[in-house]
Scaffold this motif. Sequence first.
Motif, mmCIF file in Angstrom:
data_model
loop_
_atom_site.group_PDB
_atom_site.id
_atom_site.type_symbol
_atom_site.label_atom_id
_atom_site.label_comp_id
_atom_site.label_asym_id
_atom_site.label_seq_id
_atom_site.Cartn_x
_atom_site.Cartn_y
_atom_site.Cartn_z
ATOM 1 N N LEU A 204 0.837 -1.199 0.000
ATOM 2 C CA LEU A 204 0.000 0.000 0.000
ATOM 3 C C LEU A 204 0.869 1.244 0.000
ATOM 4 C CD1 LEU A 204 -2.753 1.484 0.384
ATOM 5 C CD2 LEU A 204 -2.389 1.242 2.853
ATOM 6 N N GLU A 205 0.616 2.136 -0.948
ATOM 7 C CA GLU A 205 1.353 3.396 -1.025
ATOM 8 C C GLU A 205 0.368 4.552 -1.094
ATOM 9 O OE1 GLU A 205 4.747 5.681 -3.742
ATOM 10 O OE2 GLU A 205 4.062 3.673 -4.286
ATOM 11 N N ILE A 206 0.503 5.477 -0.156
ATOM 12 C CA ILE A 206 -0.349 6.673 -0.168
ATOM 13 C C ILE A 206 0.317 7.736 -1.037
ATOM 14 C CG2 ILE A 206 -1.395 8.487 1.221
ATOM 15 C CD1 ILE A 206 -1.484 6.573 3.557
ATOM 16 N N CYS A 207 -0.454 8.349 -1.906
ATOM 17 C CA CYS A 207 0.069 9.393 -2.794
ATOM 18 C C CYS A 207 -0.876 10.581 -2.784
ATOM 19 C CB CYS A 207 0.197 8.867 -4.230
ATOM 20 S SG CYS A 207 1.387 7.526 -4.444
ATOM 21 N N MET A 208 -0.358 11.706 -3.236
ATOM 22 C CA MET A 208 -1.197 12.890 -3.409
ATOM 23 C C MET A 208 -0.660 13.674 -4.596
ATOM 24 S SD MET A 208 -0.072 15.582 -0.412
ATOM 25 C CE MET A 208 -0.259 14.542 1.006
ATOM 26 N N PRO A 209 -1.471 14.555 -5.196
ATOM 27 C CA PRO A 209 -0.987 15.373 -6.304
ATOM 28 C C PRO A 209 0.215 16.204 -5.863
ATOM 29 C CG PRO A 209 -3.376 15.525 -6.127
ATOM 30 C CD PRO A 209 -2.890 14.805 -4.895
ATOM 31 N N VAL B 201 -1.849 6.415 8.230
ATOM 32 C CA VAL B 201 -1.868 7.793 7.728
ATOM 33 C C VAL B 201 -0.833 8.636 8.461
ATOM 34 C CG1 VAL B 201 -3.279 9.876 7.483
ATOM 35 C CG2 VAL B 201 -4.282 7.619 7.049
ATOM 36 N N GLN B 202 -0.694 8.409 9.759
ATOM 37 C CA GLN B 202 0.305 9.127 10.559
ATOM 38 C C GLN B 202 1.711 8.843 10.043
ATOM 39 O OE1 GLN B 202 -0.007 8.826 14.935
ATOM 40 N NE2 GLN B 202 2.130 8.197 14.910
ATOM 41 N N ASP B 203 2.017 7.565 9.752
ATOM 42 C CA ASP B 203 3.334 7.198 9.207
ATOM 43 C C ASP B 203 3.558 7.850 7.847
ATOM 44 O OD1 ASP B 203 3.842 5.688 11.430
ATOM 45 O OD2 ASP B 203 3.367 3.756 10.495
ATOM 46 N N TRP B 204 2.481 7.968 7.099
ATOM 47 C CA TRP B 204 2.606 8.589 5.778
ATOM 48 C C TRP B 204 2.921 10.076 5.906
ATOM 49 C CZ3 TRP B 204 -1.353 11.934 3.671
ATOM 50 C CH2 TRP B 204 -1.058 12.389 2.382
ATOM 51 N N PHE B 205 2.237 10.779 6.822
ATOM 52 C CA PHE B 205 2.550 12.183 7.069
ATOM 53 C C PHE B 205 4.032 12.353 7.416
ATOM 54 C CE2 PHE B 205 -2.037 13.369 8.342
ATOM 55 C CZ PHE B 205 -2.269 13.946 7.108
ATOM 56 N N LEU B 206 4.527 11.475 8.287
ATOM 57 C CA LEU B 206 5.933 11.536 8.710
ATOM 58 C C LEU B 206 6.859 11.297 7.523
ATOM 59 C CD1 LEU B 206 8.139 11.697 10.877
ATOM 60 C CD2 LEU B 206 7.799 9.251 11.289
ATOM 61 N N SER C 263 5.255 26.250 8.428
ATOM 62 C CA SER C 263 4.220 27.083 9.038
ATOM 63 C C SER C 263 3.729 26.396 10.306
ATOM 64 C CB SER C 263 3.085 27.295 8.027
ATOM 65 O OG SER C 263 2.131 28.182 8.554
ATOM 66 N N GLU C 264 2.526 26.740 10.720
ATOM 67 C CA GLU C 264 1.966 26.171 11.943
ATOM 68 C C GLU C 264 0.870 25.161 11.605
ATOM 69 O OE1 GLU C 264 3.185 26.805 14.909
ATOM 70 O OE2 GLU C 264 4.646 28.192 14.067
ATOM 71 N N GLY C 265 1.207 24.211 10.732
ATOM 72 C CA GLY C 265 0.188 23.288 10.265
ATOM 73 C C GLY C 265 0.068 21.999 11.047
ATOM 74 N N LEU C 266 0.843 21.828 12.114
ATOM 75 C CA LEU C 266 0.777 20.582 12.871
ATOM 76 C C LEU C 266 -0.604 20.371 13.489
ATOM 77 C CD1 LEU C 266 4.250 20.444 14.645
ATOM 78 C CD2 LEU C 266 3.379 18.889 12.903
ATOM 79 N N ASP C 267 -1.228 21.465 13.945
ATOM 80 C CA ASP C 267 -2.566 21.342 14.525
ATOM 81 C C ASP C 267 -3.549 20.753 13.519
ATOM 82 O OD1 ASP C 267 -1.704 22.321 16.896
ATOM 83 O OD2 ASP C 267 -2.400 24.377 16.556
ATOM 84 N N ASN C 268 -3.436 21.201 12.256
ATOM 85 C CA ASN C 268 -4.312 20.675 11.210
ATOM 86 C C ASN C 268 -4.080 19.185 10.996
ATOM 87 O OD1 ASN C 268 -5.598 23.093 10.669
ATOM 88 N ND2 ASN C 268 -4.094 23.715 9.136
ATOM 89 N N MET C 269 -2.808 18.777 11.116
ATOM 90 C CA MET C 269 -2.496 17.359 10.918
ATOM 91 C C MET C 269 -3.180 16.508 11.987
ATOM 92 S SD MET C 269 1.208 15.454 10.744
ATOM 93 C CE MET C 269 1.383 15.338 12.526
ATOM 94 N N TRP C 270 -3.093 16.961 13.256
ATOM 95 C CA TRP C 270 -3.717 16.197 14.336
ATOM 96 C C TRP C 270 -5.243 16.212 14.220
ATOM 97 C CZ3 TRP C 270 -0.427 13.044 15.779
ATOM 98 C CH2 TRP C 270 0.903 13.391 16.053
ATOM 99 N N LYS C 271 -5.786 17.340 13.753
ATOM 100 C CA LYS C 271 -7.227 17.407 13.540
ATOM 101 C C LYS C 271 -7.662 16.410 12.470
ATOM 102 C CE LYS C 271 -7.824 22.271 14.854
ATOM 103 N NZ LYS C 271 -8.100 23.641 14.348
ATOM 104 N N THR C 272 -6.844 16.311 11.419
ATOM 105 C CA THR C 272 -7.151 15.367 10.341
ATOM 106 C C THR C 272 -7.192 13.947 10.870
ATOM 107 O OG1 THR C 272 -6.143 16.784 8.659
ATOM 108 C CG2 THR C 272 -6.341 14.443 8.131
ATOM 109 N N LEU C 273 -6.185 13.585 11.667
ATOM 110 C CA LEU C 273 -6.135 12.231 12.215
ATOM 111 C C LEU C 273 -7.283 11.988 13.190
ATOM 112 C CD1 LEU C 273 -2.279 11.923 12.798
ATOM 113 C CD2 LEU C 273 -3.640 10.775 11.053
ATOM 114 N N GLY C 274 -7.670 13.042 13.926
ATOM 115 C CA GLY C 274 -8.750 12.886 14.902
ATOM 116 C C GLY C 274 -10.100 12.610 14.264
ATOM 117 N N LYS C 275 -10.281 13.038 13.014
ATOM 118 C CA LYS C 275 -11.564 12.846 12.336
ATOM 119 C C LYS C 275 -11.727 11.440 11.752
ATOM 120 C CE LYS C 275 -11.665 17.687 10.797
ATOM 121 N NZ LYS C 275 -11.539 18.557 9.597
#
Length: 631
Positions: free
Chosen positions: A267-272, A336-341, A286-298
């Motif tokens: 399995l490979e996660i990709c994005m444009p 998804v978390q591993d993919w973000f990393l 920037s300060e996007g870490l909060d958005n990342m955690w929000k994404t995972l929380g949903k």
Amino acid sequence: LAASLGRAPLTAGRLVALLETLRFRPAEIEAISKQLVVMGIVSGDEPVETERFLAWLWGDAEPQSPTASSTLLRRESKHSPCRGQSKQHLELRALSVHYLKTTLVDQMKEAKLPITSSVYEIEEAVIRGRSEHVICPRDGRQGAAYVDVVDGEDNVGQATHMLSYTWQYRISDILETLTTWCQKHGHDERRGYIWMCCVCVNQHRVKEMQKKGEVVPFQDFEAIFQNRVHGIGKIIALMMPWHSPGYLTRAWCMFEMHTAIGGQIDLEICMPPQEEALFVREVIESEGLDNMWKTLGKVSITNAKATIPEDLEHILTLVSAGGGNAKFDEQVKKHVQDWFLHVASTHVARLPYNFLVSCFKLGRLCSDLRKNAIAESIFAYCWEHRSALRSTPFQNSEKADLIKLGATRDEVADILANICHQRGWLWHKQGNFKFALDTYQDGIKLMQDESAKGMSLPRLHDGCVRSLIGDEPDEAYVPEDKVPPREAIEQAMEHAKAAIEGLEKFGVGKSETAARVLSNMSMTFTLAGEYDQALEALRKAEVIRTEMDTLKHPSNARRLYNLGSMHLKRFRMGASKNPAEDWNLARESIKQSLHIANQCANAGDTTTTDLKLKWLEDHRSVSGVDPAVQP
């Protein structure tokens, strides 16, 4: 069909039902019914004349009435090019990335649908529209899967990968992601066959089942899904937008990811590309870490949706049997978390290389704008700090996967060598040929020490040619202390040959770079008095530029100057077999060179050019050219 019709009278009501089964549209059914009444095949509530109806339907008999033509009303059907293939083979047929980028996009244009259309928006006109008259090779009925109408090895084949995505995604984003994915892994776009449900599942049957309120039995649902995922064995999960991926709201997508994780499927996660750049900018810069955690929380299968409610019920049943919703959500979130990393780490690991690329581009721009001091300071900094810039932030990490995220040795060596090439050219333009030669040779040594491959090497050899012999192919126009010795000319010839061989290895032996190398090579032959070889090199360069339509390019002004100089020297040295021809060609070539340079606002210092044209005029009388004739 004939046997079926023979079992019971074909009433007008049954006729309408039959035409609906044959996928005629309501307006067409009405028109056909009227036509059949005119022809006398249908009369009130009387049974339809079956044989006459079939003859009309298949086109074996034309209608007697001139009011309409059955050939216009009849919807012609044809067989799929994959008719006769096994069920297993048909189930895993998929389209190539090449086909999706070319033919599918062309069909969208024909339907007046922009490339930014979503899958939903092209489904009726393109996906079903292109396959509605084709006999399905799976069930023998009219209306096939889109993939069933495609043939040709470059277009369709057995699936190499399965794309997990949502129908809300734009076609442009899907294609950009698959293109980048092919480039990243070195896949041939003509042999990368991507299974996508929208084109590989028969959407005509899906619509029929929805209309009738039918659902796939649970056991069949599970078997089909498992066979498909494990049969293909590799999944590409398309995730976007990164801060709120639609992918993680769709039950099918989450279930495909979970199945791949649990079944040890690749399995490979990709994005444009633009989405990945946005993620890096927001999270790293920037300060996007909060958005990342929000994404995972949903992320939760409980909140996921499916177009067909029964699909969601089936999926939730399988999730429950596999350990429950909480376990399912945890596995998906972890992946998804591993993919973000991974995405963030890749960006950081390539920062030194990306810095070198940026410096190379900025330095070249400064050089082109004659900001030589700034260009030199940029190039010098990169060269002096090359050891540090060749490593990654993870150099001392015990994790091999983190170390591999950085640029390859070839990539780093090649960009450093390109910096040497630009720096050498900077010295050359300032007339310091010795510093230029030393810099070019530094780059060549770097590439050889690293056993690296890259286009920089042929360029460096070409740079050595000019730094060894200078810019003038006729020594009569060079100060005596600047005339290149025979040894330097021979060395320049070797470098020119090495440059040509390198370009041919890279498959660019007929490129603009090759034309420039050939033009420079001609100078070494002219200086050595080997005029025929000089002329051959210049003719090869002309052929390349003719094919590339660059005869009016500034670089061709240099080729014409070298050509005119070769003819002038041969005439001047008394080596001409036809002095008049050499005189004419020298004058014409040099004047054309000057004209192109002036047109491109790139003439520079024309002192030598003017001297050559004056010398030719002064020696017209000994050329054998009639003074009254203008060449």
